[in-house]
Scaffold this active site. Structure first.
Site, short mmCIF file in Angstrom:
data_model
loop_
_atom_site.label_atom_id
_atom_site.label_comp_id
_atom_site.label_asym_id
_atom_site.label_seq_id
_atom_site.Cartn_x
_atom_site.Cartn_y
_atom_site.Cartn_z
CB SER A 142 -0.69 0.01 1.18
OG SER A 142 -1.57 1.20 1.43
CE1 TYR A 155 -4.49 -2.19 4.72
CE2 TYR A 155 -3.63 0.11 4.31
CZ TYR A 155 -4.09 -1.39 3.63
OH TYR A 155 -4.12 -1.21 2.50
#
Length: 274
Positions: A142, A155
């Site tokens: 990401s 995350y």
């Protein structure tokens, strides 16, 4: 450049979003597609969107289960033969939440799916690729795996782990002819991003509409992944507007490289070895 015509591509998190975009893009190259998702119904929906001449089948898979991976491998190979490209794309988010508010169970689940799930896929298909001397692995990180921000600590930690794992694995597998690429998506239209968006824009439809208007369509990320596989590129950055944030972070890290904490420590090490 690798020719993907007739190759078998196994995609986790294939029930929509980036996984669905990958499926469409690899199908454009004539690949055969295996779509795996913990929600089999979502995977079936994505398969139905592919052109009728595309060879595709779907299966349920919880990426946390190594036994589930092995069963999926057996089924995929029985249908299409060896898997040529593995896309470890399944992942979850905690949403926008301070780390103190992330429970131990939630943190463990994020790591189990986003990191251990990637490891399980590599352990399942990687050794056979290395033995054949060909293949490619794509791991989805990401932009949070390059430039983290507040309220996304858990995350981001999982996505930094994916980057580190992928970089090391690329070096390990290069002599065996197996490529490894890391995908760093930014804001992309998917169930996960739309769910996160709903939490931060509740009661503010104008803000939600503005953010949604800037979501990239997943098919374009899929096409970027295909190009990276064809050209054995290590990194796939689809949203260049994040560049300055990544650059600023890297400059802060480089600025921390100064004098060694222990003066002449290398001289001492050399003397000890001698």
């Amino acid at each position: 450049m690798k020719n993907l015509q007739g190759k078998t591509v196994f995609i986790t998190g294939g029930g929509g979003g980036i996984g669905g975009g990958m499926a469409q893009a690899f199908a454009e190259r004539g690949a055969r597609i295996v779509l795996a998702d913990i929600d089999h119904g979502f995977a079936q929906e994505e398969a139905a969107k592919l052109p009728s001449d595309v060879e595709v089948f779907t299966l349920p898979l919880d990426v946390r289960s190594l036994e589930g991976w092995e069963a999926a491998r057996v089924e995929a190979e029985a249908r299409f033969g060896a898997v040529d490209v593995l896309c470890n794309n399944a992942g979850i988010s905690t949403g926008f939440k301070p780390l103190f508010d992330v429970s131990p169970e939630e943190f463990e689940r994020v790591m189990a799916i986003n990191v251990t799930g990637v490891y399980n896929g590599i352990q399942t298909f990687g050794p056979a690729m290395a033995a054949r001397g060909e293949g490619h692995i794509v791991n989805t990180s990401s932009m949070n795996g390059l430039s983290p921000f507040a309220s996304f600590a858990a995350y981001s930690a999982s996505k930094f782990a994916v980057l580190a794992l992928s970089d090391a694995l690329r070096d390990e597998l290069a002599p065996q002819g197996v490529g490894v690429s890391t995908l760093f998506p930014g804001l992309t239209r998917s169930r996960m991003s739309e769910a996160d968006l709903g939490k931060v824009s509740a009661g503010d439809p104008a803000r939600r509409a503005a953010i949604e208007a800037n979501m990239m369509e997943a098919i374009w990320l899929g096409r970027a992944v295909v190009r990276a596989v064809e050209n054995d590129e290590p990194y796939i950055v689809t949203h260049p507007d994040y560049r300055e944030g990544v650059r600023a972070r890297q400059e802060r890290i480089l600025a921390a490289f100064g004098e060694p904490a222990q003066p002449d420590y290398r001289t001492g090490l050399t003397a000890t070895k001698g």
